[in-house]
Design a protein around this motif. Structure first.
Motif, PDB file in Angstrom:
ATOM      1  N   TYR A 197       0.866  -1.186   0.000  1.00 33.21           N
ATOM      2  CA  TYR A 197       0.000   0.000   0.000  1.00 33.21           C
ATOM      3  C   TYR A 197       0.899   1.232   0.000  1.00 33.21           C
ATOM      4  N   VAL A 198       0.856   2.007  -1.057  1.00 32.85           N
ATOM      5  CA  VAL A 198       1.647   3.209  -1.343  1.00 32.85           C
ATOM      6  C   VAL A 198       2.826   2.840  -2.244  1.00 32.85           C
ATOM      7  N   LEU A 223      -0.373  -3.952  -5.846  1.00 32.41           N
ATOM      8  CA  LEU A 223       0.097  -2.652  -5.364  1.00 32.41           C
ATOM      9  C   LEU A 223      -1.070  -1.678  -5.363  1.00 32.41           C
ATOM     10  N   LEU A 224      -1.286  -1.001  -4.254  1.00 30.40           N
ATOM     11  CA  LEU A 224      -2.324   0.025  -4.140  1.00 30.40           C
ATOM     12  C   LEU A 224      -1.650   1.390  -4.178  1.00 30.40           C
ATOM     13  N   ALA A 266      -0.991  -3.025 -10.430  1.00 30.37           N
ATOM     14  CA  ALA A 266      -1.040  -1.752  -9.707  1.00 30.37           C
ATOM     15  C   ALA A 266      -2.424  -1.134  -9.864  1.00 30.37           C
ATOM     16  N   VAL A 267      -3.018  -0.769  -8.737  1.00 35.89           N
ATOM     17  CA  VAL A 267      -4.392  -0.271  -8.694  1.00 35.89           C
ATOM     18  C   VAL A 267      -4.411   1.097  -8.032  1.00 35.89           C
ATOM     19  N   PHE A 268      -4.934   2.104  -8.707  1.00 36.63           N
ATOM     20  CA  PHE A 268      -5.107   3.419  -8.094  1.00 36.63           C
ATOM     21  C   PHE A 268      -6.351   3.408  -7.226  1.00 36.63           C
ATOM     22  N   VAL A 269      -6.181   3.684  -5.935  1.00 33.51           N
ATOM     23  CA  VAL A 269      -7.321   3.716  -5.010  1.00 33.51           C
ATOM     24  C   VAL A 269      -7.614   5.117  -4.486  1.00 33.51           C
ATOM     25  N   GLY A 270      -6.677   6.064  -4.674  1.00 32.83           N
ATOM     26  CA  GLY A 270      -6.890   7.408  -4.149  1.00 32.83           C
ATOM     27  C   GLY A 270      -6.240   7.587  -2.794  1.00 32.83           C
ATOM     28  N   HIS A 271      -6.282   8.818  -2.298  1.00 38.97           N
ATOM     29  CA  HIS A 271      -5.643   9.138  -1.015  1.00 38.97           C
ATOM     30  C   HIS A 271      -6.703   9.385   0.060  1.00 38.97           C
ATOM     31  N   PRO A 272      -6.706   8.592   1.136  1.00 43.04           N
ATOM     32  CA  PRO A 272      -7.724   8.753   2.182  1.00 43.04           C
ATOM     33  C   PRO A 272      -7.762  10.145   2.799  1.00 43.04           C
TER      34      PRO A 272
END
Length: 388
Positions: free
Chosen positions: A113-114, A136-137, A153-159
């Motif tokens: 993650y990151v 990979l996130l 690799a998956v784009f999930v955004g920034h919390p």
């Protein structure tokens, strides 16, 4: 579901806590590994203190290398015995990727993650990530393209974009922090790690002393992540005979401090992104050991170091690096913002643009990506695409 999870610093602890909460909302989970306070509050069990991993820079890591290697070796052995359903390493790539790689070879599924900053330097790490993790996130929308054909690799955004209120009221924050007076409020964030405090504390205190002379009605607010970093700052105040400065020192409450401020002075890192999402003008400083800085100059492949500038693709935020990071330089940069409302307005408008790239239910998307990998959840179509 049994989940191994490892975070190495405050920003990773925040990401981990959000991920844990989102996973528990879908299916029962237990978590253990290396957890910070926020992850512990979500039920995480820590085998080692997170602070043991919170070092920065090549020479700084070298001084702790034996301890870091021992912790990683013991953690690998522990996860080999307990066989969790998945192990998630959060950031701290020089520590977590080797951990993930060893466990993946033993048939344990791994998530990182990151993304490491492969777009900035050490691009060869793409191969390392591909060998280490099943998924990979990424936090930023431009990152998956660097892994195309190499890694999942998956784009999930920034919390943080989901968690931080846009343009919070400065008056409300000042009331909550009991900051009286009418002069400018200046937030001081010299870093979250002990190594950062050692590099920046004197710079920030000297800057505050000079700004206090320039603006007699000014007030300062300085949040710290733990007692150790606060103690280092207090020691610096004593050494520089600066305890008469109007500084409100806080344990935590960094976002409130930013919200209360007219200008934020901070060390480069996740705090810069937080300040941008809060919508406060800032100046970024960055000091490393001479060895680390010398290597970074040779290897760096981007024109900026702060996340707001990198994400916007232009130099919106002033950056004072290494030898330019002086009290005189920081005072001039702060004055340039305090004396120029138009400049502050331009910066905050750019931060609205930045927020639009990142806010998309990131923790829930990250949880869905992890659970889909281990077969505990069927990810709805499109959940991993939030760049639009």
């Amino acid at each position: 579901m049994r989940v191994g999870i490892v975070a190495g610093e405050v920003s990773g602890d925040m990401l981990g806590a959000g991920l844990m909460k989102a996973m528990k909302a879908v299916t029962p989970c237990t978590f253990e590994g290396i957890c910070g306070p926020a992850m512990t509050a979500e039920g995480g069990l820590s085998q080692f203190p997170m602070e043991a991993l919170s070092v920065m820079g090549i020479s700084e890591v070298a001084g702790r290398l034996r301890d870091l290697l021992r912790i990683r070796r013991d953690l690998i052995a522990y996860f080999r015995r307990t066989r969790p359903d998945v192990v998630i390493g959060i950031d701290a790539p020089d520590f977590t990727l080797a951990l993930e790689r060893a466990l993946r070879r033993d048939g344990i599924r791994t998530v990182h993650y990151v993304s490491p900053t492969v777009w900035a330097w050490r691009r060869y790490r793409v191969r390392t990530v591909a060998a280490s993790t099943d998924r990979l996130l990424t936090l930023f929308p431009f990152e998956p393209e660097y892994y195309a054909g190499r890694a999942d690799a998956v784009f999930v955004g920034h919390p943080l974009a989901d968690a931080i209120e846009a343009q919070p009221s400065p008056d409300k924050a000042r009331d909550e922090l009991r900051l009286d007076g009418r002069g400018p409020v200046i937030a001081l964030l010299p870093g979250s790690r002990v190594t950062e405090l050692r590099a920046h504390a004197r710079l920030f205190v000297k800057t505050a002393q000079r700004l206090a002379l320039r603006y007699p009605d000014s007030r300062f607010v300085a949040p710290f992540v733990n007692r150790e970093t606060l103690a280092l700052f207090d020691k610096t105040l004593t050494e520089l005979q600066a305890f008469d400065l109007p500084i409100t020192r806080l344990h935590g409450h960094a976002r409130q401090a930013m919200a209360a401020a007219d200008v934020v002075l901070l060390a480069s890192g996740t705090a810069a992104l937080e300040a941008a999402l809060v919508g406060r003008p800032m100046v970024v400083v960055h000091r490393l050991s001479p060895i680390t800085y010398g290597l970074a100059r040779l290897l760096l492949q981007v024109p900026y170091v702060s996340l707001p500038n990198l994400l916007l693709g232009r130099g919106v935020v002033p950056e004072l690096l290494q030898h330019a990071a002086t009290a005189d330089g920081l005072v001039r940069a702060a004055e340039g913002l305090l004396e120029n409302p138009g400049r502050r307005a331009e910066m905050t408008a750019a931060f609205v643009e930045l927020r639009a790239h990142l806010g998309c239910g990131a923790s829930e998307r990250a949880a869905a990506a992890v659970l889909e990998l281990v077969g505990a959840h069927s990810t709805p179509s499109g959940v991993m695409s939030c760049a639009s």
